[in-house]
Design an enzyme around this catalytic site. Sequence first.
Site, short mmCIF file in Angstrom:
data_model
loop_
_atom_site.label_atom_id
_atom_site.label_comp_id
_atom_site.label_asym_id
_atom_site.label_seq_id
_atom_site.Cartn_x
_atom_site.Cartn_y
_atom_site.Cartn_z
N LYS A 103 -2.21 -1.92 5.39
CA LYS A 103 -1.58 -2.94 4.87
C LYS A 103 -3.66 -2.96 5.71
O LYS A 103 -4.73 -4.02 5.09
CB LYS A 103 -1.00 -3.92 5.37
CG LYS A 103 -0.01 -3.04 4.16
CD LYS A 103 1.68 -3.72 4.04
CE LYS A 103 2.41 -3.83 5.43
NZ LYS A 103 2.61 -2.31 5.59
N THR A 104 -3.23 -3.02 6.59
CA THR A 104 -4.25 -3.84 7.57
C THR A 104 -5.91 -3.23 7.11
O THR A 104 -6.64 -4.20 7.70
CB THR A 104 -4.34 -3.18 9.20
OG1 THR A 104 -2.53 -3.99 9.70
CG2 THR A 104 -4.80 -3.71 10.33
N ASP A 148 -0.24 -10.74 9.51
CA ASP A 148 0.48 -9.29 9.81
C ASP A 148 1.43 -9.78 10.13
O ASP A 148 2.24 -10.82 10.96
CB ASP A 148 -0.01 -8.01 11.15
CG ASP A 148 0.84 -7.20 10.58
OD1 ASP A 148 0.90 -6.65 9.54
OD2 ASP A 148 0.79 -6.11 11.90
N THR A 197 6.43 -6.17 5.08
CA THR A 197 7.08 -4.62 5.70
C THR A 197 8.10 -5.15 4.08
O THR A 197 9.13 -4.65 4.15
CB THR A 197 7.69 -4.34 6.73
OG1 THR A 197 8.35 -5.27 7.76
CG2 THR A 197 6.51 -3.86 7.52
N ARG A 256 -0.50 7.41 7.89
CA ARG A 256 -0.25 7.03 9.65
C ARG A 256 0.29 8.06 9.94
O ARG A 256 -0.10 8.61 11.01
CB ARG A 256 -0.02 5.25 10.03
CG ARG A 256 0.09 5.44 11.70
CD ARG A 256 0.68 4.03 12.09
NE ARG A 256 0.44 2.95 11.34
CZ ARG A 256 1.14 2.18 11.63
NH1 ARG A 256 2.10 1.44 11.10
NH2 ARG A 256 -0.38 0.64 11.29
N1 LIG Z 1 -5.63 4.53 1.58
C1 LIG Z 1 -6.08 5.16 2.98
N2 LIG Z 1 -6.88 6.23 3.21
C2 LIG Z 1 -7.00 6.45 4.43
N3 LIG Z 1 -6.30 6.37 5.61
C3 LIG Z 1 -5.46 5.76 5.21
C4 LIG Z 1 -5.53 4.42 4.38
N4 LIG Z 1 -4.18 4.38 4.38
C5 LIG Z 1 -4.35 3.79 5.99
N5 LIG Z 1 -5.30 4.85 7.03
C6 LIG Z 1 -5.13 5.24 8.09
O1 LIG Z 1 -3.61 5.06 8.30
C7 LIG Z 1 -3.68 3.94 9.59
C8 LIG Z 1 -3.01 3.34 8.89
O2 LIG Z 1 -3.14 1.84 8.44
P1 LIG Z 1 -2.85 0.59 8.46
O3 LIG Z 1 -3.23 -0.17 10.21
O4 LIG Z 1 -4.12 -0.53 8.10
O5 LIG Z 1 -0.76 0.69 7.90
P2 LIG Z 1 -0.10 -0.45 7.94
O6 LIG Z 1 0.72 -0.28 6.38
O7 LIG Z 1 -1.26 -1.86 8.17
O8 LIG Z 1 0.49 -0.64 8.72
P3 LIG Z 1 1.77 -1.56 9.61
O9 LIG Z 1 2.11 -2.80 8.48
O10 LIG Z 1 2.65 -1.31 10.29
O11 LIG Z 1 0.98 -2.69 10.67
C9 LIG Z 1 -4.87 3.86 9.91
O12 LIG Z 1 -5.24 5.13 10.74
C10 LIG Z 1 -5.55 3.68 8.70
O13 LIG Z 1 -6.93 4.43 8.97
#
Ligand SMILES: Nc1ncnc2c1ncn2[C@@H]1O[C@H](COP(=O)(O)OP(=O)(O)OP(=O)(O)O)[C@@H](O)[C@H]1O
Length: 376
Positions: A103-104, A148, A197, A256
């Site tokens: 998401k981030t 977030d 989430t 992640r």
């Molecule tokens: N589609 C993707 N392709 C490659 N790497 C990814 C992908 N999605 C996430 N990542 C990697 O996974 C890690 C976590 O991603 P991210 O922080 O964007 O998740 P999030 O959904 O925002 O998590 P949270 O809700 O816990 O903040 C990062 O290091 C990111 O580079």
Amino acid sequence: MSPEAVFGRTSGDGDLNGSDLNGSELNGSELNDSEQSAEDLTNPIILGDAELAYEGALRPQSLAEFVGQEKVRGQLQLLLTAATMQQRTPDHILLAGPPGLGKTTLAMIVAYEGSRPLRMSSGPAIQHAGDLAAVLSSLMPGEVLFIDEIHRMARSAEEMLYLAMEDFRIDIMVGKGAGATSVPLELAPFTLVGATTRAGLLPNPLRDRFGFTAHLEFYAEHELEQVLTRAAPLLGLSIEKRALAEIAGRSRGTPRIANRLLRRVRDYALVHGGEANLEAVHAALELYDVDPIGLDRLDREVMKIILTRFGGGPVGLNTLAVSVGEEAETVEAVVEPFLVRIGFLTRTPRGRVATPSAWSHFGLSHPQAGLTLDDL
Ligand SMILES: Nc1ncnc2c1ncn2[C@@H]1O[C@H](COP(=O)(O)OP(=O)(O)OP(=O)(O)O)[C@@H](O)[C@H]1O
């Protein structure tokens, strides 16, 4: 601000949390992380920086680089391209799904693809309407505001956001009591990207003001292999393909987690002076209690409690959370989605129920009386 500046910031394990996201502007001075070469990343003298740089470099910077989530990528691409063609700010976007699915990263890509500056904040950091007013009133035209955990924002701030999202305007209360007046304040047009989430906790008026809601799904193993194949060289790691496949299969469908397990395998190979091969994966993941289908200690604990203490369920969320000593929100948002996805758990109106596959995975036939946790 250059698009690169948007991607210059990482925090800790790459996880952003409320405490460091109080409306922080990303700027050029924070850029240095992602500018290091892959060779620099493995330099032991700057290991702390290298780990941060690795996290920064790991985040895909365009929709084309973003692995998986085909449908969402297509939908986002259309929304962003149309906005660019009409030279307007893209509609507000809500990203929903379990932690670690990107998401981030997608919020950053929204900013990057449109060469827009990005402001990052989080629900827990916005506990008063004034916190939000301060962020909104300082936005630059076209800026992307990422919030977030938006479901954790204060209710008073939520109400302020309705007007801001719809009319790019807020009403500021001046004075107190009978003499209080509300003064309208025009805002620069912006795009809100909210991440949650727990989309179900968002009030309808807020949900309805997003022009697009993306529901992120867990990743398939071959997609996680792609994530890992890209990540390994950034970590300076040469690793067997079948070792990558094994890590992908144990990553709970989550990029992640895949990246984190890769680092632990890297550590194992480094400390034992061996190759990062299948044996190293098995040894490292056994050490970290990750089982062959990716269940971790908490996943197993939740299943064991349902199977043994509650005879397979139904058991209520709060009872379950107390039994495993975790917050109900953690069990609901972090543990359950994956257990549901692999078909071990169903959510019913009466509570959580273990499925026949869960009984057989743990080597039990249903129902069994007199079991203790030690039997599993
Ligand atoms: N589609 C993707 N392709 C490659 N790497 C990814 C992908 N999605 C996430 N990542 C990697 O996974 C890690 C976590 O991603 P991210 O922080 O964007 O998740 P999030 O959904 O925002 O998590 P949270 O809700 O816990 O903040 C990062 O290091 C990111 O580079």
